[in-house]
Motif scaffolding. Structure first.
Motif, mmCIF file in Angstrom:
data_model
loop_
_atom_site.group_PDB
_atom_site.id
_atom_site.type_symbol
_atom_site.label_atom_id
_atom_site.label_comp_id
_atom_site.label_asym_id
_atom_site.label_seq_id
_atom_site.Cartn_x
_atom_site.Cartn_y
_atom_site.Cartn_z
ATOM 1 N N ALA A 34 0.801 -1.265 -0.103
ATOM 2 C CA ALA A 34 -0.185 0.050 -0.038
ATOM 3 C C ALA A 34 0.844 1.330 -0.051
ATOM 4 C CB ALA A 34 -0.947 -0.011 1.185
ATOM 5 N N LEU A 35 1.970 1.292 0.778
ATOM 6 C CA LEU A 35 2.693 2.499 0.951
ATOM 7 C C LEU A 35 3.610 2.537 -0.436
ATOM 8 C CD1 LEU A 35 4.154 2.669 4.554
ATOM 9 C CD2 LEU A 35 2.778 4.208 3.490
ATOM 10 N N LEU A 36 4.077 1.215 -1.103
ATOM 11 C CA LEU A 36 4.780 1.682 -2.283
ATOM 12 C C LEU A 36 3.768 2.125 -3.376
ATOM 13 C CD1 LEU A 36 6.510 -1.747 -1.981
ATOM 14 C CD2 LEU A 36 7.780 0.308 -1.696
ATOM 15 N N ALA A 37 2.515 1.687 -3.314
ATOM 16 C CA ALA A 37 1.727 2.111 -4.540
ATOM 17 C C ALA A 37 1.664 3.411 -4.487
ATOM 18 C CB ALA A 37 0.223 1.535 -4.278
ATOM 19 N N LEU A 38 1.578 4.301 -2.856
ATOM 20 C CA LEU A 38 1.447 5.603 -2.883
ATOM 21 C C LEU A 38 2.565 6.147 -3.320
ATOM 22 C CD1 LEU A 38 -0.257 5.836 0.723
ATOM 23 C CD2 LEU A 38 -1.368 6.324 -1.463
ATOM 24 N N LEU A 39 3.855 5.686 -2.984
ATOM 25 C CA LEU A 39 5.089 6.391 -3.262
ATOM 26 C C LEU A 39 5.380 6.426 -4.793
ATOM 27 C CD1 LEU A 39 7.465 4.767 -0.718
ATOM 28 C CD2 LEU A 39 7.082 7.147 -1.062
ATOM 29 N N ASP A 40 4.754 5.304 -5.602
ATOM 30 C CA ASP A 40 4.903 5.376 -7.057
ATOM 31 C C ASP A 40 4.077 6.479 -7.681
ATOM 32 O OD1 ASP A 40 6.911 3.547 -6.836
ATOM 33 O OD2 ASP A 40 5.599 1.532 -7.247
ATOM 34 N N THR A 41 3.236 7.038 -7.081
ATOM 35 C CA THR A 41 2.726 8.170 -7.497
ATOM 36 C C THR A 41 3.595 9.263 -7.767
ATOM 37 O OG1 THR A 41 1.471 9.013 -5.419
ATOM 38 C CG2 THR A 41 0.486 7.380 -6.966
ATOM 39 N N LEU A 42 4.607 9.488 -6.964
ATOM 40 C CA LEU A 42 5.523 10.469 -6.941
ATOM 41 C C LEU A 42 6.444 10.441 -8.145
ATOM 42 C CD1 LEU A 42 6.232 10.758 -3.063
ATOM 43 C CD2 LEU A 42 4.667 12.148 -4.412
ATOM 44 N N PRO A 43 7.062 11.437 -8.453
ATOM 45 C CA PRO A 43 8.263 11.194 -9.686
ATOM 46 C C PRO A 43 9.364 10.313 -8.911
ATOM 47 C CG PRO A 43 7.594 13.602 -9.364
ATOM 48 C CD PRO A 43 6.825 13.004 -8.110
ATOM 49 N N PHE A 72 -0.007 7.025 10.012
ATOM 50 C CA PHE A 72 0.263 8.492 9.789
ATOM 51 C C PHE A 72 0.303 8.923 8.327
ATOM 52 C CE2 PHE A 72 2.503 12.231 9.361
ATOM 53 C CZ PHE A 72 1.904 13.101 10.284
ATOM 54 N N THR A 73 1.190 8.034 7.654
ATOM 55 C CA THR A 73 1.614 8.319 6.268
ATOM 56 C C THR A 73 0.172 8.197 5.434
ATOM 57 O OG1 THR A 73 3.871 7.653 6.469
ATOM 58 C CG2 THR A 73 2.946 7.985 4.075
ATOM 59 N N GLU A 74 -0.265 7.245 5.721
ATOM 60 C CA GLU A 74 -1.692 7.017 4.862
ATOM 61 C C GLU A 74 -2.666 7.935 5.087
ATOM 62 O OE1 GLU A 74 -1.620 2.210 3.497
ATOM 63 O OE2 GLU A 74 -2.690 2.836 5.403
ATOM 64 N N SER A 75 -2.964 8.159 6.402
ATOM 65 C CA SER A 75 -3.789 9.264 6.811
ATOM 66 C C SER A 75 -3.707 10.608 6.450
ATOM 67 C CB SER A 75 -4.118 9.303 8.389
ATOM 68 O OG SER A 75 -4.402 7.739 8.786
ATOM 69 N N ASN A 76 -2.265 10.765 6.202
ATOM 70 C CA ASN A 76 -1.894 12.352 5.923
ATOM 71 C C ASN A 76 -1.143 12.332 4.468
ATOM 72 O OD1 ASN A 76 -2.387 13.888 8.580
ATOM 73 N ND2 ASN A 76 -1.512 11.836 9.061
ATOM 74 N N TRP A 77 -1.642 11.466 3.530
ATOM 75 C CA TRP A 77 -0.929 11.385 2.458
ATOM 76 C C TRP A 77 -0.974 12.489 1.387
ATOM 77 C CZ3 TRP A 77 3.185 9.316 0.466
ATOM 78 C CH2 TRP A 77 3.361 9.285 -0.935
ATOM 79 N N PRO A 78 -1.814 13.508 1.547
ATOM 80 C CA PRO A 78 -1.957 14.605 0.642
ATOM 81 C C PRO A 78 -0.720 15.545 1.155
ATOM 82 C CG PRO A 78 -4.106 13.878 1.142
ATOM 83 C CD PRO A 78 -3.390 12.971 2.017
#
Length: 311
Positions: A34-43, A72-78
């Protein structure tokens, strides 16, 4: 390299034996889809562990417990994503002056220092810090920069600096508490001495703030170098900076800096600036190569805590 592999590599080569907190955290992220998927939305350049961990700490998030970090990271991802996109890892480690000093002290004096990727410019004051190479002490006052130096004699003097300037895409101001908080957030959790050193070095710089120019390391370097006094030895230097620069721009930068008068001091990972005939590094941990005018001299530890001379 995938994001998962990058975090696993960071845990094994950078954090292992240096920061148990970040080693544990990086391994957890490397296995968290889940975190890796979020990170992969970044450059790609904005996915690195030091940047993510520093942004979360700046936002008041936890890093000692991987589960709490994930929540924390998922809840505050924006907010986390915005911080990663807008910031860079500008770790301004004054301790790196200890591995630069043997080279700087041996050049024709006085010096005109120009740092590329200067951040807040704390590495522009090698003449004002104190050093301890084993039993050899150099200079007075603080901060005291400790370095385990092998393969060469410690320097007998500090350099004479008559001009200092820095170039950075986003220079930081040591007189601005918000900028100092970001520098503090980039220091790894267990490193209390580095945090003390940051505050002491920031006080040195704030007493006589450096000239920092917002600009590009290729396009704007010649104009800034031209401002150096002609009766001083120009030294263009950088440490752990070029990994953030795409390969074609690294090559363009090398061409530009080789065409300038004076000297070029580089302290970068061997995968970033490549040299032929390098000896084997002391171990498998991440090491930089200290080089003068394209000639490699020593393996150096990332925060300046040690250097192994082979030249």
């Amino acid at each position: 390299m995938t994001t998962s592999a990058a975090y696993a590599d960071f845990a094994a080569r950078e954090a292992h034996g240096v920061s148990p907190t970040y080693e544990r955290l990086a391994l957890a992220v490397s296995r968290d889809d889940a975190l890796l998927a979020l990170l992969d939305t970044l450059p790609p350049a904005k996915r690195q562990p030091n940047l993510l961990f520093g942004v979360v700490r700046l936002l008041g998030g936890p890093v000692h417990d991987p589960a709490a970090f994930r929540d924390f990271t998922e809840s505050n991802w924006p907010a986390v994503a915005a911080g990663c996109r807008s910031r860079a890892t500008q770790t301004n480690e004054a301790g790196r002056c200890a591995v630069l000093l043997p080279v700087l002290a041996a050049l024709p004096q006085p010096l005109a220092l120009l740092e590329v990727g200067a951040s807040a410019g704390l590495n522009l004051y090698p003449d004002r810090y104190a050093y301890r190479y084993g039993e050899h002490r150099l200079g007075a006052g603080g901060p005291v920069l400790d370095c385990d130096l092998t393969g060469t004699a410690p320097p007998a003097r500090r350099p004479e600096v008559v001009w200092r300037a820095g170039l950075d895409l986003n220079p930081l101001d040591v007189t601005d508490p918000a900028d100092v908080r970001w520098l503090d957030a980039l220091i790894w959790p267990e490193h209390a001495r580095r945090r003390e050193r940051l505050r002491a070095a920031a006080a040195v710089a704030a007493a006589d703030p450096p000239s920092l120019v917002r600009g590009d390391l290729v396009d704007d370097l010649p104009a800034l170098a031209a401002q150096a006094p002609p009766d001083a030895t120009l030294v263009v230097f950088h440490t752990s900076v070029l990994y953030q620069v795409p390969q074609p721009r690294r090559e363009a930068f090398a061409q530009v800096v080789r065409g300038l008068p004076g000297h070029w001091v580089a302290n970068e990972a061997p995968q970033v600036l490549r040299y032929e005939g390098l000896p084997e590094p002391p171990d498998a941990a991440l090491r930089n190569v200290l080089a003068l005018d394209g000639r490699p001299l020593a393996w150096t530890w990332p925060h300046g805590q040690a250097a192994t001379w082979f030249a």
